[in-house]
Design a protein around this motif. Sequence first.
Motif, PDB file in Angstrom:
ATOM      1  N   ALA A 155       0.797  -1.209   0.000  1.00 41.71           N
ATOM      2  CA  ALA A 155      -0.084  -0.040  -0.043  1.00 41.71           C
ATOM      3  C   ALA A 155       0.974   1.278   0.031  1.00 41.71           C
ATOM      4  O   ALA A 155       0.625   2.343  -0.762  1.00 41.71           O
ATOM      5  N   THR A 156       2.002   1.244   0.685  1.00 43.49           N
ATOM      6  CA  THR A 156       2.770   2.223   0.773  1.00 43.49           C
ATOM      7  C   THR A 156       3.438   2.595  -0.603  1.00 43.49           C
ATOM      8  O   THR A 156       3.742   3.770  -1.064  1.00 43.49           O
ATOM      9  N   ALA A 157       4.024   1.486  -1.052  1.00 41.74           N
ATOM     10  CA  ALA A 157       4.671   1.613  -2.508  1.00 41.74           C
ATOM     11  C   ALA A 157       3.796   2.020  -3.481  1.00 41.74           C
ATOM     12  O   ALA A 157       4.058   2.845  -4.238  1.00 41.74           O
ATOM     13  N   ALA A 158       2.331   1.514  -3.483  1.00 41.61           N
ATOM     14  CA  ALA A 158       1.538   1.933  -4.413  1.00 41.61           C
ATOM     15  C   ALA A 158       1.138   3.327  -4.234  1.00 41.61           C
ATOM     16  O   ALA A 158       1.159   4.186  -5.250  1.00 41.61           O
ATOM     17  N   ALA A 159       1.191   4.065  -3.062  1.00 40.16           N
ATOM     18  CA  ALA A 159       0.950   5.354  -2.975  1.00 40.16           C
ATOM     19  C   ALA A 159       2.016   6.108  -3.370  1.00 40.16           C
ATOM     20  O   ALA A 159       1.903   7.261  -3.864  1.00 40.16           O
ATOM     21  N   PRO A 163       1.935   8.816 -11.776  1.00 39.85           N
ATOM     22  CA  PRO A 163       0.394   8.215 -11.760  1.00 39.85           C
ATOM     23  C   PRO A 163      -0.060   7.562 -13.080  1.00 39.85           C
ATOM     24  O   PRO A 163       0.523   7.850 -14.247  1.00 39.85           O
ATOM     25  N   GLY A 164      -0.399   6.242 -12.928  1.00 40.80           N
ATOM     26  CA  GLY A 164      -0.902   5.507 -13.912  1.00 40.80           C
ATOM     27  C   GLY A 164       0.139   4.649 -14.721  1.00 40.80           C
ATOM     28  O   GLY A 164      -0.036   4.039 -15.713  1.00 40.80           O
ATOM     29  N   GLY A 165       1.441   4.797 -14.057  1.00 39.34           N
ATOM     30  CA  GLY A 165       2.357   4.053 -14.839  1.00 39.34           C
ATOM     31  C   GLY A 165       2.584   2.326 -14.549  1.00 39.34           C
ATOM     32  O   GLY A 165       1.637   1.948 -13.626  1.00 39.34           O
ATOM     33  N   ARG A 166       3.396   1.809 -15.033  1.00 40.43           N
ATOM     34  CA  ARG A 166       3.579   0.231 -14.862  1.00 40.43           C
ATOM     35  C   ARG A 166       3.619  -0.210 -13.489  1.00 40.43           C
ATOM     36  O   ARG A 166       3.066  -1.017 -12.892  1.00 40.43           O
ATOM     37  N   GLN A 167       4.743   0.450 -12.594  1.00 43.31           N
ATOM     38  CA  GLN A 167       5.103   0.418 -11.722  1.00 43.31           C
ATOM     39  C   GLN A 167       4.018   0.591 -10.318  1.00 43.31           C
ATOM     40  O   GLN A 167       3.705  -0.304  -9.638  1.00 43.31           O
ATOM     41  N   MET A 168       3.007   1.242 -10.611  1.00 41.70           N
ATOM     42  CA  MET A 168       1.908   1.721  -9.775  1.00 41.70           C
ATOM     43  C   MET A 168       1.165   0.377  -9.960  1.00 41.70           C
ATOM     44  O   MET A 168       0.555  -0.036  -8.968  1.00 41.70           O
ATOM     45  N   TRP A 169       0.622   0.297 -11.045  1.00 33.88           N
ATOM     46  CA  TRP A 169      -0.248  -1.073 -11.402  1.00 33.88           C
ATOM     47  C   TRP A 169       0.234  -2.126 -10.616  1.00 33.88           C
ATOM     48  O   TRP A 169      -0.478  -3.126 -10.196  1.00 33.88           O
ATOM     49  N   VAL A 170       1.679  -2.567 -10.873  1.00 33.92           N
ATOM     50  CA  VAL A 170       2.317  -3.864 -10.383  1.00 33.92           C
ATOM     51  C   VAL A 170       2.090  -3.826  -8.850  1.00 33.92           C
ATOM     52  O   VAL A 170       1.747  -4.734  -8.124  1.00 33.92           O
ATOM     53  N   CYS A 171       2.321  -2.318  -8.196  1.00 32.03           N
ATOM     54  CA  CYS A 171       2.240  -2.502  -6.637  1.00 32.03           C
ATOM     55  C   CYS A 171       0.588  -2.603  -6.498  1.00 32.03           C
ATOM     56  O   CYS A 171       0.333  -3.157  -5.239  1.00 32.03           O
ATOM     57  N   THR A 172      -0.232  -2.286  -7.135  1.00 33.84           N
ATOM     58  CA  THR A 172      -1.751  -2.212  -6.758  1.00 33.84           C
ATOM     59  C   THR A 172      -2.041  -3.639  -6.850  1.00 33.84           C
ATOM     60  O   THR A 172      -2.858  -3.951  -5.901  1.00 33.84           O
ATOM     61  N   LEU A 173      -1.515  -4.482  -7.899  1.00 33.69           N
ATOM     62  CA  LEU A 173      -2.104  -5.826  -8.148  1.00 33.69           C
ATOM     63  C   LEU A 173      -1.356  -6.535  -6.977  1.00 33.69           C
ATOM     64  O   LEU A 173      -1.897  -7.375  -6.316  1.00 33.69           O
ATOM     65  N   LEU A 189      -0.805  -5.702  -3.894  1.00 34.12           N
ATOM     66  CA  LEU A 189      -1.444  -4.976  -2.794  1.00 34.12           C
ATOM     67  C   LEU A 189      -2.886  -5.873  -2.682  1.00 34.12           C
ATOM     68  O   LEU A 189      -3.273  -6.381  -1.529  1.00 34.12           O
ATOM     69  N   ALA A 190      -3.361  -5.780  -3.821  1.00 28.92           N
ATOM     70  CA  ALA A 190      -4.502  -6.635  -3.985  1.00 28.92           C
ATOM     71  C   ALA A 190      -4.365  -8.509  -3.564  1.00 28.92           C
ATOM     72  O   ALA A 190      -5.167  -8.756  -2.938  1.00 28.92           O
ATOM     73  N   LEU A 191      -3.235  -8.775  -4.101  1.00 30.02           N
ATOM     74  CA  LEU A 191      -3.006 -10.129  -3.769  1.00 30.02           C
ATOM     75  C   LEU A 191      -3.046 -10.368  -2.509  1.00 30.02           C
ATOM     76  O   LEU A 191      -3.141 -11.242  -1.568  1.00 30.02           O
ATOM     77  N   PHE A 192      -2.083  -9.519  -1.448  1.00 27.55           N
ATOM     78  CA  PHE A 192      -1.680  -9.871  -0.114  1.00 27.55           C
ATOM     79  C   PHE A 192      -2.951  -9.326   0.604  1.00 27.55           C
ATOM     80  O   PHE A 192      -3.155  -9.996   1.864  1.00 27.55           O
ATOM     81  N   THR A 193      -3.943  -8.469  -0.027  1.00 25.53           N
ATOM     82  CA  THR A 193      -5.032  -8.206   0.990  1.00 25.53           C
ATOM     83  C   THR A 193      -6.072  -9.608   0.695  1.00 25.53           C
ATOM     84  O   THR A 193      -6.768  -9.764   1.606  1.00 25.53           O
ATOM     85  N   VAL A 194      -6.099 -10.181  -0.362  1.00 21.48           N
ATOM     86  CA  VAL A 194      -6.787 -11.468  -0.391  1.00 21.48           C
ATOM     87  C   VAL A 194      -6.528 -12.379   0.359  1.00 21.48           C
ATOM     88  O   VAL A 194      -7.101 -13.389   1.037  1.00 21.48           O
ATOM     89  N   LEU A 195      -5.035 -12.539   0.172  1.00 22.87           N
ATOM     90  CA  LEU A 195      -4.484 -13.733   1.079  1.00 22.87           C
ATOM     91  C   LEU A 195      -4.729 -13.457   2.566  1.00 22.87           C
ATOM     92  O   LEU A 195      -4.818 -14.290   3.610  1.00 22.87           O
ATOM     93  N   LEU A 196      -4.562 -12.072   3.024  1.00 21.40           N
ATOM     94  CA  LEU A 196      -4.946 -11.861   4.744  1.00 21.40           C
ATOM     95  C   LEU A 196      -6.445 -12.082   4.864  1.00 21.40           C
ATOM     96  O   LEU A 196      -6.687 -12.593   5.842  1.00 21.40           O
ATOM     97  N   ALA A 197      -7.326 -11.856   3.941  1.00 23.77           N
ATOM     98  CA  ALA A 197      -8.598 -11.928   4.196  1.00 23.77           C
ATOM     99  C   ALA A 197      -8.821 -13.589   4.493  1.00 23.77           C
ATOM    100  O   ALA A 197      -9.757 -14.023   5.326  1.00 23.77           O
ATOM    101  N   THR A 198      -8.315 -14.231   3.183  1.00 25.37           N
ATOM    102  CA  THR A 198      -8.360 -15.714   3.635  1.00 25.37           C
ATOM    103  C   THR A 198      -7.926 -16.335   4.907  1.00 25.37           C
ATOM    104  O   THR A 198      -8.659 -17.053   5.390  1.00 25.37           O
ATOM    105  N   ALA A 199      -6.525 -15.798   5.081  1.00 26.72           N
ATOM    106  CA  ALA A 199      -6.192 -16.432   6.575  1.00 26.72           C
ATOM    107  C   ALA A 199      -6.810 -16.019   7.689  1.00 26.72           C
ATOM    108  O   ALA A 199      -7.148 -16.747   8.404  1.00 26.72           O
TER     109      ALA A 199
END
Length: 95
Positions: free
Chosen positions: A32-36, A43-53, A55-65
């Motif tokens: 989240a810090t890296a994406a921000a 803004p809108g660069g490839r690195q931002m989208w990778v960080c956002t992806l 972030l979404a992956l770790f959020t899903v893993l956290l919710a599953t755990a």
Amino acid sequence: MTAKRELLTSLRTARQLRRVRTHYTAGALLWATAAAWTGWLNPGGRQMWVCTLLLALFTVLLATAAHQLRRLPPTTPPTRHAAPRRPLTPRQANA
């Protein structure tokens, strides 16, 4: 005998899920810090989208755990009924 084994397995599972949950929380905060940061710089660069992806992956893993930890039955740690290994008073050697 199986009830004791199931209890120990459940305790081990809960301990592992708690440990993994803290790692996933740290990962989600990091991404989240890296994406921000990258969103601020580029803004809108490839690195931002990778960080956002990620972030979404770790959020899903956290919710599953967290969900799996909530689904576990409540357990209490096993009580130990064995005598202590060390004697309570020092023994004297007989000559």
